[in-house]
Design a protein around this motif. Sequence first.
Motif, short mmCIF file in Angstrom:
data_model
loop_
_atom_site.label_atom_id
_atom_site.label_comp_id
_atom_site.label_asym_id
_atom_site.label_seq_id
_atom_site.Cartn_x
_atom_site.Cartn_y
_atom_site.Cartn_z
N PRO A 178 -26.45 13.08 28.41
CA PRO A 178 -27.41 12.06 27.98
C PRO A 178 -28.79 12.32 28.58
CG PRO A 178 -26.11 11.21 29.78
CD PRO A 178 -25.63 12.62 29.54
N GLY A 179 -29.68 11.32 28.42
CA GLY A 179 -31.02 11.37 29.01
C GLY A 179 -32.08 11.71 27.99
N ASN A 197 -32.32 11.00 7.19
CA ASN A 197 -31.24 11.95 7.48
C ASN A 197 -30.73 11.82 8.91
OD1 ASN A 197 -30.72 13.49 5.06
ND2 ASN A 197 -32.83 14.22 5.24
N TYR A 198 -30.86 10.62 9.46
CA TYR A 198 -30.41 10.38 10.83
C TYR A 198 -28.95 10.83 10.97
CZ TYR A 198 -29.62 8.15 15.31
OH TYR A 198 -29.32 7.93 16.63
N GLY A 199 -28.69 11.59 12.03
CA GLY A 199 -27.33 12.02 12.31
C GLY A 199 -26.87 13.23 11.54
N ARG A 200 -27.80 13.90 10.85
CA ARG A 200 -27.43 15.09 10.08
C ARG A 200 -28.17 16.31 10.66
NH1 ARG A 200 -28.45 14.49 3.95
NH2 ARG A 200 -27.20 16.40 3.98
N PRO A 201 -27.59 16.94 11.66
CA PRO A 201 -28.27 18.08 12.29
C PRO A 201 -28.53 19.22 11.31
CG PRO A 201 -25.98 17.92 13.03
CD PRO A 201 -26.29 16.66 12.30
N GLU A 202 -27.68 19.33 10.29
CA GLU A 202 -27.89 20.40 9.31
C GLU A 202 -29.17 20.19 8.52
OE1 GLU A 202 -25.29 17.26 7.25
OE2 GLU A 202 -25.55 18.12 9.27
N ALA A 203 -29.68 18.94 8.50
CA ALA A 203 -30.95 18.64 7.82
C ALA A 203 -32.14 18.77 8.77
CB ALA A 203 -30.91 17.24 7.22
N GLY A 204 -31.86 19.07 10.04
CA GLY A 204 -32.93 19.23 11.01
C GLY A 204 -33.16 18.02 11.90
N ARG A 242 -32.65 15.42 14.92
CA ARG A 242 -32.14 15.39 16.29
C ARG A 242 -32.48 14.02 16.90
NH1 ARG A 242 -30.82 19.45 14.21
NH2 ARG A 242 -30.92 21.61 14.99
N HIS A 243 -31.59 13.52 17.74
CA HIS A 243 -31.88 12.34 18.55
C HIS A 243 -31.36 12.66 19.94
CE1 HIS A 243 -31.74 7.65 19.03
NE2 HIS A 243 -32.75 8.21 19.68
N TYR A 244 -32.25 13.23 20.74
CA TYR A 244 -31.88 13.78 22.05
C TYR A 244 -31.45 12.69 23.02
CZ TYR A 244 -34.22 17.94 20.22
OH TYR A 244 -34.59 19.02 19.45
N GLY A 245 -30.32 12.94 23.67
CA GLY A 245 -29.79 11.99 24.64
C GLY A 245 -28.95 10.91 24.02
N PHE A 246 -28.88 10.89 22.70
CA PHE A 246 -28.09 9.88 21.98
C PHE A 246 -27.01 10.54 21.13
CE2 PHE A 246 -32.01 7.82 23.04
CZ PHE A 246 -31.69 6.49 23.27
N ILE A 247 -27.41 11.45 20.23
CA ILE A 247 -26.43 12.18 19.44
C ILE A 247 -26.58 13.70 19.62
CG2 ILE A 247 -26.19 10.34 17.75
CD1 ILE A 247 -27.93 11.91 15.85
N THR A 248 -27.67 14.11 20.26
CA THR A 248 -27.92 15.51 20.59
C THR A 248 -28.05 15.60 22.11
OG1 THR A 248 -29.25 15.66 18.56
CG2 THR A 248 -29.41 17.50 20.12
N ASN A 249 -27.48 16.63 22.73
CA ASN A 249 -27.53 16.73 24.19
C ASN A 249 -28.95 16.53 24.70
OD1 ASN A 249 -24.85 17.11 24.93
ND2 ASN A 249 -24.93 19.32 24.62
N GLY A 250 -29.06 15.81 25.83
CA GLY A 250 -30.35 15.39 26.33
C GLY A 250 -30.78 16.06 27.62
N ALA A 251 -31.46 15.29 28.47
CA ALA A 251 -32.28 15.86 29.54
C ALA A 251 -31.77 15.65 30.96
CB ALA A 251 -33.70 15.27 29.44
N TYR A 252 -30.61 15.04 31.15
CA TYR A 252 -30.08 14.96 32.52
C TYR A 252 -29.44 16.31 32.87
CZ TYR A 252 -30.72 9.90 32.80
OH TYR A 252 -31.26 8.63 32.85
#
Length: 368
Positions: free
Chosen positions: A78-79, A126-133, A135-145
């Motif tokens: 997360p983070g 396209n929230y939640g569709r990484p194939e569409a480009g 990203r939501h870092y720290g929430f659904i995409t690995n983040g900064a901690y």
Amino acid sequence: MSTILPAQTSASNIPDQMRALVLTSPGKFEVQTVPAPRPPQAREVLCKVRAVAICGSDPEIIRGDLAGTWPPAYPFIPGHEWAGEVIATGPGVVDLKPGDRVAGQAHCGCGTCSNCMEGRYTICENYGRPEAGHRHYGFITNGAYAQYAVYSVKSVNRMPAEMSFREGALVDTAGVVLHGLELSGVRPGGTVAVIGPGPIGLIAMRMARLLGAARVIAVGRGARLEAARQAGADILVNFENKDPVQAVREAMSGRGVDEAIECSGAAGTFRQAVEMVSKGGRVVLLGVPPNHILEPLPFKYIVHNEIAIFGVRANPNVSRKVINLIATKHLQVDDLITHRFPLEKFAVALDTFVNRREGAIKVVVEPN
């Protein structure tokens, strides 16, 4: 025929492993040694993370309250409120280079849906569709901690040398405030009420001043209300001692305030904000409530008094403005950072933040 610029790396080698905070299952986490991110792909940068601020949404994610959505699966890092330095760039990165200091933000829209095309990428279709480009870092995409993280160039902004990395970690928080106040507007010479003088509320008080508010009323209790006094609130309302709507209206000779900024997400405060504003007033919702809170609102009152209500989703298109405000000392945020911890002491940092130990306001973790 277009040319794709090659990837760049700094003199130091990209590490094979790093230390990171890993959520292993709902409510459980460990600081682990994990593989470091590989060299960034096109339009991405690999960054060394220097500071990460704990956000109010982090405990919810760590507890697993939204497991399956935030995060979508385990293990997960997360983070999302962070600052650091670029150590490598992927192909096609034209405006960042190794050594640049950057502040991050959580959202990266797909860039092609109708909302993204209008600049509203925090509500990407396209929230939640990484194939569409997306990203939501720290929430659904690995983040900064973590010691290192890969981010889209759309989610980082260059930071001048005048700013510390700790200040940079608060750009995300301050950006949420600025976005909300840009949506609603602030009446120059008017009065703003801020409900919930936590980190977002304290920044909202200062941001409202910068945008022209002449008076600020803070609604809260305890140490946070005292923090509001020190941050320059003109009038303090302790909701434990007096009805906040009545107190705010009395301070305004019955008229109400021009804008009410809800920053707590607590039950009942949405309605209080609506009832605090004058005819034609504006309500800004910065606090994020739990899913179970459903607010009964005075429907007819809102209609007859033309009360405008603004929901706020994160911080689109404001990070560079916030960086300029902080770097030029127009917006002070460093005094809100009350505690700092290394990544290895994340459990202590989280407890300090959640339980407001020793008057904690903003708690910053430093992975490197």
